[in-house]
Design an enzyme around this catalytic site. Structure first.
Site, mmCIF file in Angstrom:
data_model
loop_
_atom_site.group_PDB
_atom_site.id
_atom_site.type_symbol
_atom_site.label_atom_id
_atom_site.label_comp_id
_atom_site.label_asym_id
_atom_site.label_seq_id
_atom_site.Cartn_x
_atom_site.Cartn_y
_atom_site.Cartn_z
ATOM 1 N N ASP A 140 27.898 -18.724 -28.687
ATOM 2 C CA ASP A 140 27.468 -17.839 -27.616
ATOM 3 C C ASP A 140 26.951 -18.617 -26.394
ATOM 4 O O ASP A 140 25.755 -18.529 -26.087
ATOM 5 C CB ASP A 140 26.368 -16.921 -28.172
ATOM 6 C CG ASP A 140 25.985 -15.769 -27.276
ATOM 7 O OD1 ASP A 140 26.770 -15.433 -26.381
ATOM 8 O OD2 ASP A 140 24.901 -15.202 -27.481
ATOM 9 N N GLU A 175 24.615 -14.755 -18.171
ATOM 10 C CA GLU A 175 25.065 -13.582 -18.938
ATOM 11 C C GLU A 175 23.923 -12.999 -19.765
ATOM 12 O O GLU A 175 23.781 -11.784 -19.902
ATOM 13 C CB GLU A 175 26.233 -13.971 -19.849
ATOM 14 C CG GLU A 175 26.885 -12.807 -20.591
ATOM 15 C CD GLU A 175 26.335 -12.587 -21.993
ATOM 16 O OE1 GLU A 175 26.706 -11.582 -22.617
ATOM 17 O OE2 GLU A 175 25.521 -13.415 -22.465
ATOM 18 N N GLU A 176 23.105 -13.871 -20.335
ATOM 19 C CA GLU A 176 22.068 -13.434 -21.251
ATOM 20 C C GLU A 176 20.894 -12.770 -20.530
ATOM 21 O O GLU A 176 20.542 -13.130 -19.407
ATOM 22 C CB GLU A 176 21.535 -14.635 -22.050
ATOM 23 C CG GLU A 176 22.580 -15.356 -22.874
ATOM 24 C CD GLU A 176 22.961 -14.602 -24.141
ATOM 25 O OE1 GLU A 176 22.519 -13.446 -24.307
ATOM 26 O OE2 GLU A 176 23.700 -15.173 -24.961
ATOM 27 N N ASP A 183 34.061 -14.664 -26.141
ATOM 28 C CA ASP A 183 32.627 -14.646 -26.440
ATOM 29 C C ASP A 183 32.423 -14.548 -27.949
ATOM 30 O O ASP A 183 33.234 -13.943 -28.670
ATOM 31 C CB ASP A 183 31.958 -13.469 -25.734
ATOM 32 C CG ASP A 183 30.453 -13.663 -25.560
ATOM 33 O OD1 ASP A 183 29.930 -14.716 -25.980
ATOM 34 O OD2 ASP A 183 29.798 -12.765 -24.993
ATOM 35 N N HIS A 207 22.313 -14.686 -31.733
ATOM 36 C CA HIS A 207 20.971 -14.666 -31.142
ATOM 37 C C HIS A 207 19.897 -15.172 -32.102
ATOM 38 O O HIS A 207 18.722 -14.823 -31.977
ATOM 39 C CB HIS A 207 20.612 -13.260 -30.626
ATOM 40 C CG HIS A 207 21.277 -12.932 -29.332
ATOM 41 N ND1 HIS A 207 20.970 -11.823 -28.595
ATOM 42 C CD2 HIS A 207 22.234 -13.591 -28.624
ATOM 43 C CE1 HIS A 207 21.705 -11.784 -27.487
ATOM 44 N NE2 HIS A 207 22.489 -12.856 -27.495
#
Length: 402
Positions: free
Chosen positions: A148, A197-198, A244, A338
Site C-alpha cells: 500500500d 492518497e492516505e 493498489d 493498514h
C-alpha cells in the site's frame, strides 16, 4: 489557413477524431504472442526488499512533506533520468492543511512521467495511464505500506522499463514506413505516482486523495493548444489503470466498471495465458483459482461499484475510464492492510514478480509492441522470410483471446 476555413475544418476534425475514439476499445491492440509472453523481462534482484534497485528504496515511511517522501520521490526521478532518459518528467505541486498539521500547509508532489510518439504534437496523443500512490500512512508511526503501495510503484517501474526499447523500435519502424500521419490515432503512455492518497486522521472527502484531487482538478481546467485532438490533459487519458494493495498471496481482483470490463478481460486472459505457459512463480491455495475472478463474465454481468474510495475517484467523476486493480475480494482487503505488518517481510515476492509480468504484458499489448519486444522479433523475421505479413492478425501462435 484562413480563419474562415479553420472554422469549417475544426468541427469536421472533431467528428473524425470522435469516431476514432469510439472505435478504440475494440481495436486498441492485437494479442501478443506466446513467444513474447515467455520472453518478458523479470525483475529478479531488483525486487529484493533489502537491496533491490527498484523496490528497496520505496520500503520506508514516506508521509507527505517528510524527508522519507522526498527520498522516494528522488528515487523515482533518478530511475527515469538514468534508465529511461527519453521519458518526459513533470511535477504537479499542491499544498493543503490536514487534520494533524496544526494549521500549516503540507506539500504534496505528484510525479507524471510520459513518453509519446516523437512526431506527435501536444494534445494529440491519447495515453495509457498506469497509476499508484507512493505516500504512506501518518499513523501508526513507522508504517511502511509495502502493498500500500510501494510494491505497485515498483511493478509499474519495471513494466515501463521493460517496454521502453520496444517503443523506440516501433516508432522508428513507423517513421521508416511513413506511418506518422498526424490524422491517425496517436497513442503514448504515462505513469502517475501520486502523493497524499492516505488519510492523516479519518478518511473523509477532504482528508484523503490530496494529490489525486489536485491533479484531476488542474488537468480538467488546463486546455491544450487549439485544434488539438484532446481538449485537456484529462481527456487524453485513454485508460486509467490504478494499482493498489498488491503484493499479498492469492489476490482477488474484481471488475467494477462495465465500460472497462473489456480491458479487465484482456488482463484476465493474459493471466490465464501466463499460467498456461508456466510463467507464474506464485502458488495458489487452489490449483484452478485465478486472480481475475470475473474473467468469464460479460459487461452486462458486472455491476458498477464505487464503494472503494481510491485515487481514481477524482478522475472518474470527471469522465475518465477506470480499470481499478485492487486486491478486494469477499474476504475484504489483505490481512496486513493498514497494519504494521504491511512491510517488505510480509510481501509474497513471487506474487509481486508475477504482477510485474502481467502489468508488462498488458502495457506491451496495449501499445501494440508485438514484433518489437524480445522474443517476438526472431519469429517475425522468420515469418517475413516465408512471405507472411509481419503485422497480420493471425500470426500470434495461439487461439485464446477471451
Amino acid at each position: 489557413m484562413s480563419p474562415s476555413y479553420r472554422g469549417l475544418l475544426a468541427p469536421l476534425l472533431s467528428v473524425y477524431f470522435a469516431l476514432l475514439l469510439l472505435l478504440a476499445p475494440g481495436n486498441a491492440y492485437q494479442p501478443i504472442s506466446d513467444d513474447t509472453l515467455k520472453s518478458l523481462p523479470r525483475p529478479n534482484d531488483d525486487f529484493n526488499i533489502h537491496t533491490g534497485a527498484l523496490l528497496a528504496p520505496i520500503l520506508r515511511p514516506r508521509v507527505p512533506g517528510t524527508p522519507g517522501s522526498t527520498a522516494v520521490l528522488n528515487h523515482f526521478v533518478d530511475f527515469f533520468r538514468t534508465s529511461l532518459p527519453d521519458w518526459n518528467l513533470e511535477f504537479q505541486n499542491s499544498t493543503s492543511k490536514t487534520p494533524v498539521s496544526k494549521g500549516k500547509e503540507v506539500p504534496f508532489v505528484n510525479l507524471i512521467a510520459s513518453r509519446d510518439p516523437p512526431w506527435a504534437s501536444k494534445g494529440d496523443v491519447g495515453r495509457l495511464t498506469l497509476t499508484a500512490h507512493y505516500d504512506s500512512k501518518y499513523e501508526p508511526e513507522g508504517f511502511i505500506g509495502a502493498i500500500d503501495s510501494a510494491a505497485p510503484c515498483a511493478m509499474i517501474m519495471h513494466a515501463v522499463r521493460s517496454i521502453d526499447a520496444a517503443l523506440t523500435k516501433k516508432w522508428d519502424d513507423m517513421r521508416v514506413h511513413g506511418r506518422t500521419n498526424p490524422l491517425d490515432e496517436q497513442e503514448g503512455i504515462q505513469i502517475m505516482l501520486l502523493d497524499g492518497e492516505e488519510a492523516f486522521k479519518t478518511w473523509t472527502d477532504t482528508d484523503s486523495l490530496y494529490g489525486a484531487r489536485s491533479l484531476a482538478g488542474q488537468w480538467d481546467e488546463e486546455v491544450n493548444p487549439a485544434m488539438s485532438v484532446y481538449k485537456t490533459p484529462l481527456s487524453s487519458i485513454s485508460l486509467f489503470v490504478l494499482l493498489d494493495l498488491l503484493g499479498a498471496k492469492d489476490p482477488t481482483i474484481q471488475s467494477f466498471f462495465p465500460t472497462t470490463h473489456w480491458a479487465y478481460k484482456r488482463m484476465a486472459t493474459l493471466e490465464r495465458r501466463l499460467r498456461r505457459l508456466n510463467q507464474y512463480k506464485s502458488a495458489s491455495d487452489s490449483s484452478d483459482r485465478l486472480w481475475f475472478e470475473h474473467g468469464s463474465k460479460n459487461e452486462h454481468q458486472v455491476n458498477m461499484f464505487t464503494g472503494i474510495e481510491d485515487d481514481h475517484i477524482p478522475f472518474m467523476r470527471r469522465g475518465v475510464e477506470i480499470l481499478h486493480i485492487i486486491d478486494a475480494g469477499p474476504r475484504g482487503f489483505p490481512a496486513v492492510w493498514h497494519r504494521m505488518e504491511d512491510d517488505g517481510e510480509h510481501l509474497d515476492l513471487a506474487t509481486v514478480e508475477d504482477w510485474s509480468l502481467l502489468v508488462t504484458a498488458f502495457a506491451a499489448e496495449w501499445m501494440e509492441l508485438e514484433g518489437f519486444m524480445p522474443g517476438s522479433e526472431k519469429r517475425d523475421a522468420e515469418e517475413e522470410a516465408h512471405g507472411n505479413n509481419k503485422r497480420s492478425s493471425d500470426h500470434q501462435g495461439h487461439t485464446e483471446f477471451f
